[in-house]
Design a protein around this motif. Structure first.
Motif, PDB file in Angstrom:
ATOM      1  N   MET A 147       1.454   2.584  -3.331  1.00 29.94           N
ATOM      2  CA  MET A 147       0.050   2.955  -3.222  1.00 29.94           C
ATOM      3  C   MET A 147      -0.325   2.987  -1.748  1.00 29.94           C
ATOM      4  SD  MET A 147      -3.121   1.367  -5.417  1.00 29.94           S
ATOM      5  CE  MET A 147      -4.626   2.326  -5.652  1.00 29.94           C
ATOM      6  N   SER A 148      -0.883   4.088  -1.305  1.00 35.62           N
ATOM      7  CA  SER A 148      -1.188   4.234   0.112  1.00 35.62           C
ATOM      8  C   SER A 148      -2.495   3.561   0.506  1.00 35.62           C
ATOM      9  CB  SER A 148      -1.258   5.719   0.486  1.00 35.62           C
ATOM     10  OG  SER A 148      -2.240   6.371  -0.287  1.00 35.62           O
ATOM     11  N   LEU A 149      -3.309   3.201  -0.466  1.00 40.69           N
ATOM     12  CA  LEU A 149      -4.574   2.535  -0.167  1.00 40.69           C
ATOM     13  C   LEU A 149      -4.303   1.119   0.304  1.00 40.69           C
ATOM     14  CD1 LEU A 149      -7.689   2.551  -0.287  1.00 40.69           C
ATOM     15  CD2 LEU A 149      -7.498   1.733  -2.642  1.00 40.69           C
ATOM     16  N   LYS A 150      -4.721   0.807   1.499  1.00 42.91           N
ATOM     17  CA  LYS A 150      -4.495  -0.524   2.056  1.00 42.91           C
ATOM     18  C   LYS A 150      -5.350  -1.553   1.326  1.00 42.91           C
ATOM     19  CE  LYS A 150      -4.661  -3.203   6.329  1.00 42.91           C
ATOM     20  NZ  LYS A 150      -5.042  -3.191   7.752  1.00 42.91           N
ATOM     21  N   PRO A 151      -4.768  -2.653   0.831  1.00 41.63           N
ATOM     22  CA  PRO A 151      -5.543  -3.681   0.136  1.00 41.63           C
ATOM     23  C   PRO A 151      -6.613  -4.267   1.048  1.00 41.63           C
ATOM     24  CG  PRO A 151      -3.189  -4.038  -0.166  1.00 41.63           C
ATOM     25  CD  PRO A 151      -3.339  -2.987   0.903  1.00 41.63           C
ATOM     26  N   SER A 152      -7.818  -4.342   0.556  1.00 42.39           N
ATOM     27  CA  SER A 152      -8.917  -4.946   1.305  1.00 42.39           C
ATOM     28  C   SER A 152     -10.053  -5.236   0.339  1.00 42.39           C
ATOM     29  CB  SER A 152      -9.417  -3.994   2.407  1.00 42.39           C
ATOM     30  OG  SER A 152     -10.049  -2.854   1.845  1.00 42.39           O
ATOM     31  N   SER A 153     -10.937  -6.110   0.744  1.00 46.28           N
ATOM     32  CA  SER A 153     -12.090  -6.420  -0.106  1.00 46.28           C
ATOM     33  C   SER A 153     -12.972  -5.196  -0.273  1.00 46.28           C
ATOM     34  CB  SER A 153     -12.898  -7.576   0.507  1.00 46.28           C
ATOM     35  OG  SER A 153     -13.353  -7.236   1.811  1.00 46.28           O
ATOM     36  N   ALA A 194      -3.776   8.231  -5.883  1.00 45.99           N
ATOM     37  CA  ALA A 194      -3.409   7.245  -4.870  1.00 45.99           C
ATOM     38  C   ALA A 194      -2.011   6.700  -5.134  1.00 45.99           C
ATOM     39  CB  ALA A 194      -4.422   6.100  -4.864  1.00 45.99           C
ATOM     40  N   HIS A 195      -1.666   6.543  -6.402  1.00 50.56           N
ATOM     41  CA  HIS A 195      -0.346   6.035  -6.763  1.00 50.56           C
ATOM     42  C   HIS A 195       0.745   7.020  -6.345  1.00 50.56           C
ATOM     43  CE1 HIS A 195       2.802   5.167 -10.051  1.00 50.56           C
ATOM     44  NE2 HIS A 195       2.893   4.205  -9.159  1.00 50.56           N
ATOM     45  N   ARG A 196       0.576   8.294  -6.639  1.00 52.90           N
ATOM     46  CA  ARG A 196       1.576   9.303  -6.272  1.00 52.90           C
ATOM     47  C   ARG A 196       1.692   9.414  -4.757  1.00 52.90           C
ATOM     48  NH1 ARG A 196      -0.910  12.370 -10.320  1.00 52.90           N
ATOM     49  NH2 ARG A 196      -1.943  13.623  -8.742  1.00 52.90           N
ATOM     50  N   ASP A 197       0.536   9.358  -4.055  1.00 57.27           N
ATOM     51  CA  ASP A 197       0.561   9.450  -2.608  1.00 57.27           C
ATOM     52  C   ASP A 197       1.388   8.322  -2.003  1.00 57.27           C
ATOM     53  OD1 ASP A 197      -2.843  10.682  -2.078  1.00 57.27           O
ATOM     54  OD2 ASP A 197      -1.009  11.662  -2.729  1.00 57.27           O
ATOM     55  N   GLY A 198       1.164   7.110  -2.541  1.00 58.09           N
ATOM     56  CA  GLY A 198       1.898   5.970  -2.020  1.00 58.09           C
ATOM     57  C   GLY A 198       3.379   6.118  -2.255  1.00 58.09           C
ATOM     58  N   ALA A 199       3.753   6.671  -3.415  1.00 55.69           N
ATOM     59  CA  ALA A 199       5.161   6.802  -3.763  1.00 55.69           C
ATOM     60  C   ALA A 199       5.858   7.862  -2.917  1.00 55.69           C
ATOM     61  CB  ALA A 199       5.306   7.141  -5.245  1.00 55.69           C
ATOM     62  N   THR A 200       5.098   8.880  -2.468  1.00 54.92           N
ATOM     63  CA  THR A 200       5.720   9.977  -1.714  1.00 54.92           C
ATOM     64  C   THR A 200       5.505   9.855  -0.214  1.00 54.92           C
ATOM     65  OG1 THR A 200       3.702  11.310  -1.995  1.00 54.92           O
ATOM     66  CG2 THR A 200       5.435  11.590  -3.636  1.00 54.92           C
ATOM     67  N   GLY A 201       4.747   8.822   0.181  1.00 48.58           N
ATOM     68  CA  GLY A 201       4.558   8.598   1.607  1.00 48.58           C
ATOM     69  C   GLY A 201       3.404   9.372   2.198  1.00 48.58           C
TER      70      GLY A 201
END
Length: 214
Positions: A147-153, A194-201
């Motif tokens: 997942m490319s979304l950076k974890p944050s509050s 977001a999941h696909r983006d993270g997986a493909t960079g």
């Protein structure tokens, strides 16, 4: 069991009976149309016993809301734990939450009445448990690099607000089942992107992937 233990057991049972009576009445009649006398009668207790546990009808409603939210959170956790992969847990949790929005008690108490009775600010404070579950699931998924979304509050709050609005759409719809299906499809599409983006960079949002230098 000691005398103190039996006393606490009675206190807990009394409180639980009052909450169940109030939950049923608030769901069926609404907050404004429900009297504390009715709540006490439904629990087979006196009004004095009710005031011993709850200072006001508003305080009682807040505890009923917390009770319903906890039950929904437990359903989400139970559904998510049936899967091994973080992405599958997130999807199972999402479906369990949206399915809960079709529940009559959840609709009436959490979606329709709570904002009017307690105000939006207090309602959001009481959503901490559900938001915490989402935060955990997002962090688990981000840790896999999928997942490319950076974890944050902030990310958790934004996504949770999206789900809260989705819940309101279901609760306000004249055809809740149809709304639930439409909302579920949209929520999955947004998260899946977001999941696909993270997986493909690829990047999404700020474009920072978990583990990348800032």
């Amino acid at each position: 069991m000691t005398v103190k233990g039996r006393r606490q057991e009675y206190v807990d049972a009394t409180r639980a009976a009052l909450l169940e009576s109030a939950l049923e009445l608030f769901a069926e009649k609404g907050f404004a149309q429900t009297s504390l006398d009715e709540v006490a009668a439904g629990a087979r207790l006196t009004k004095g016993a009710l005031y011993h546990h709850f200072a006001s009808k508003r305080a009682l409603f807040e505890q009923v809301l917390a009770t319903v939210n906890t039950r929904i959170a437990e359903k989400v956790v139970h559904a998510a734990e049936s899967e091994e992969e973080p992405w599958d847990r997130l999807m199972r949790g999402l479906d369990a939450y949206l399915d809960a929005c079709l529940d009559h008690e959840y609709q009436r108490i959490c979606l329709q009445q709570a904002p009017a009775v307690l105000g939006w600010e207090r309602c959001r404070e009481l959503e901490a448990q559900m938001m915490g579950l989402l935060d955990t699931m997002l962090n688990e998924l981000a840790a896999t690099g999928q997942m490319s979304l950076k974890p944050s509050s902030l990310a958790t709050r934004v996504l949770f607000r999206m789900l809260s609005e989705a819940a309101m759409v279901i609760g306000e719809s004249e055809e809740p089942a149809v709304a639930r299906a439409e909302v579920g499809t949209l929520a999955r599409q947004l998260l899946d992107a977001a999941h696909r983006d993270g997986a493909t960079g690829l990047s999404w949002g700020a474009g920072v992937r978990p583990g990348d230098p800032e």
